[in-house]
Design an enzyme around this catalytic site. Structure first.
Site, PDB file in Angstrom:
ATOM      1  N   LEU A  67     -13.035  45.703 -39.861  1.00 11.96           N
ATOM      2  CA  LEU A  67     -12.984  44.733 -40.943  1.00 11.96           C
ATOM      3  C   LEU A  67     -14.209  44.915 -41.833  1.00 11.96           C
ATOM      4  O   LEU A  67     -15.336  45.034 -41.344  1.00 11.96           O
ATOM      5  CB  LEU A  67     -12.954  43.298 -40.398  1.00 11.96           C
ATOM      6  CG  LEU A  67     -11.775  42.933 -39.489  1.00 11.96           C
ATOM      7  CD1 LEU A  67     -11.894  41.487 -39.037  1.00 11.96           C
ATOM      8  CD2 LEU A  67     -10.449  43.155 -40.194  1.00 11.96           C
ATOM      9  N   ILE A  68     -13.999  44.911 -43.142  1.00 12.78           N
ATOM     10  CA  ILE A  68     -15.091  45.013 -44.103  1.00 12.78           C
ATOM     11  C   ILE A  68     -15.643  43.606 -44.334  1.00 12.78           C
ATOM     12  O   ILE A  68     -14.914  42.698 -44.708  1.00 12.78           O
ATOM     13  CB  ILE A  68     -14.607  45.613 -45.434  1.00 12.78           C
ATOM     14  CG1 ILE A  68     -13.902  46.959 -45.200  1.00 12.78           C
ATOM     15  CG2 ILE A  68     -15.790  45.767 -46.396  1.00 12.78           C
ATOM     16  CD1 ILE A  68     -14.753  48.001 -44.532  1.00 12.78           C
ATOM     17  N   LYS A  69     -16.939  43.436 -44.108  1.00 10.08           N
ATOM     18  CA  LYS A  69     -17.573  42.120 -44.216  1.00 10.08           C
ATOM     19  C   LYS A  69     -18.049  41.899 -45.651  1.00 10.08           C
ATOM     20  O   LYS A  69     -18.844  42.683 -46.170  1.00 10.08           O
ATOM     21  CB  LYS A  69     -18.748  42.036 -43.242  1.00 10.08           C
ATOM     22  CG  LYS A  69     -19.206  40.634 -42.915  1.00 10.08           C
ATOM     23  CD  LYS A  69     -20.213  40.675 -41.775  1.00 10.08           C
ATOM     24  CE  LYS A  69     -20.567  39.286 -41.281  1.00 10.08           C
ATOM     25  NZ  LYS A  69     -21.518  39.341 -40.162  1.00 10.08           N
ATOM     26  N   ILE A  70     -17.558  40.820 -46.268  1.00 12.23           N
ATOM     27  CA  ILE A  70     -17.854  40.531 -47.668  1.00 12.23           C
ATOM     28  C   ILE A  70     -18.216  39.051 -47.803  1.00 12.23           C
ATOM     29  O   ILE A  70     -17.608  38.184 -47.169  1.00 12.23           O
ATOM     30  CB  ILE A  70     -16.635  40.849 -48.560  1.00 12.23           C
ATOM     31  CG1 ILE A  70     -16.233  42.328 -48.427  1.00 12.23           C
ATOM     32  CG2 ILE A  70     -16.920  40.502 -50.019  1.00 12.23           C
ATOM     33  CD1 ILE A  70     -14.988  42.690 -49.196  1.00 12.23           C
TER      34      ILE A  70
ATOM     35  N   ASN B 228     -13.285  40.703 -43.513  1.00 12.14           N
ATOM     36  CA  ASN B 228     -13.811  39.480 -42.906  1.00 12.14           C
ATOM     37  C   ASN B 228     -14.710  38.825 -43.949  1.00 12.14           C
ATOM     38  O   ASN B 228     -15.752  39.375 -44.309  1.00 12.14           O
ATOM     39  CB  ASN B 228     -14.597  39.819 -41.633  1.00 12.14           C
ATOM     40  CG  ASN B 228     -15.371  38.628 -41.089  1.00 12.14           C
ATOM     41  OD1 ASN B 228     -15.143  37.478 -41.461  1.00 12.14           O
ATOM     42  ND2 ASN B 228     -16.305  38.895 -40.185  1.00 12.14           N
TER      43      ASN B 228
END
Length: 202
Positions: A11-14, A35
């Site tokens: 998941l790419i955390k933004i 995420n």
């Protein structure tokens, strides 16, 4: 696997700014899952769900810390805990209106906060709190229930940029904590850049 999320999924955390949510929406449409973090307010959560993001991580403990300082108290009873109430509100809203975005409660300060959110899609719990929970002999009742939430009478709120920015502006806690978190991200990014530069020199 847990709560429908494959164990091998990245998941790419933004950060949950308006711009971050729009970026996540684009990534999700291209099957890149995200995420959304630094989430403190209800408007942020709804915007994330409308954008179809995979996961949000509302910070129970950081919300709790802010309200403790604001109220000038040493602790807040779990029944009145703003962090617990925030995640509960988000959970009920998402399940009522059938959003697929999953909720992962994070940043817990006490085992009571964890127990108060039993039934949430996911919880990320520190080792010390897991140890405290493991020593309990009593059962932990389910507090959040998707079926019960689906039967609640809730108003659907408007989700657009102006509504998002207004709700965030009207929530001092969310505004302050989001800004603080982004400054922390920026600081960490600069540290990473310095580290990479130094490694390239050696």
């Amino acid at each position: 696997k847990e709560a429908g999320i494959p164990s091998d999924r990245v998941l790419i955390k933004i950060a949950s700014t308006w711009e971050g949510i729009r970026a996540a929406e684009h990534l999700e449409r291209n099957n890149i899952h995200c995420n959304l973090t630094l989430l403190f307010g209800f408007g942020q959560a709804v915007a994330c769900a409308e954008a179809g993001v995979t996961l949000i991580s509302p910070f129970v403990g950081r919300i709790y810390d802010w309200y403790k300082a604001d109220r000038k108290v040493d602790q807040i009873p779990v029944d009145d805990d703003p962090g617990v109430r925030s995640v509960t509100q988000i959970f009920n809203y998402f399940k009522k209106f059938g959003y697929k975005t999953e909720i992962m409660g994070a940043s817990f300060r006490t085992k009571e906060q964890v127990m108060a959110l039993c039934g949430c899609d996911l919880l990320t719990i520190a080792p010390n709190l897991l140890a405290e929970l493991s020593q309990m002999n009593s059962s932990v009742p389910r507090k959040l229930n998707a079926s019960a939430a689906a039967d609640m009478t809730l108003d659907r709120i408007e989700s657009n940029e102006s509504a998002f920015r207004w709700m965030l502006n009207e929530d001092a806690m969310s505004t302050e904590k989001l800004s603080e978190g982004i400054r922390g991200f920026a600081s960490d990014l600069n540290k990473l850049r310095d580290l990479l530069k130094n490694r390239l020199k050696t």
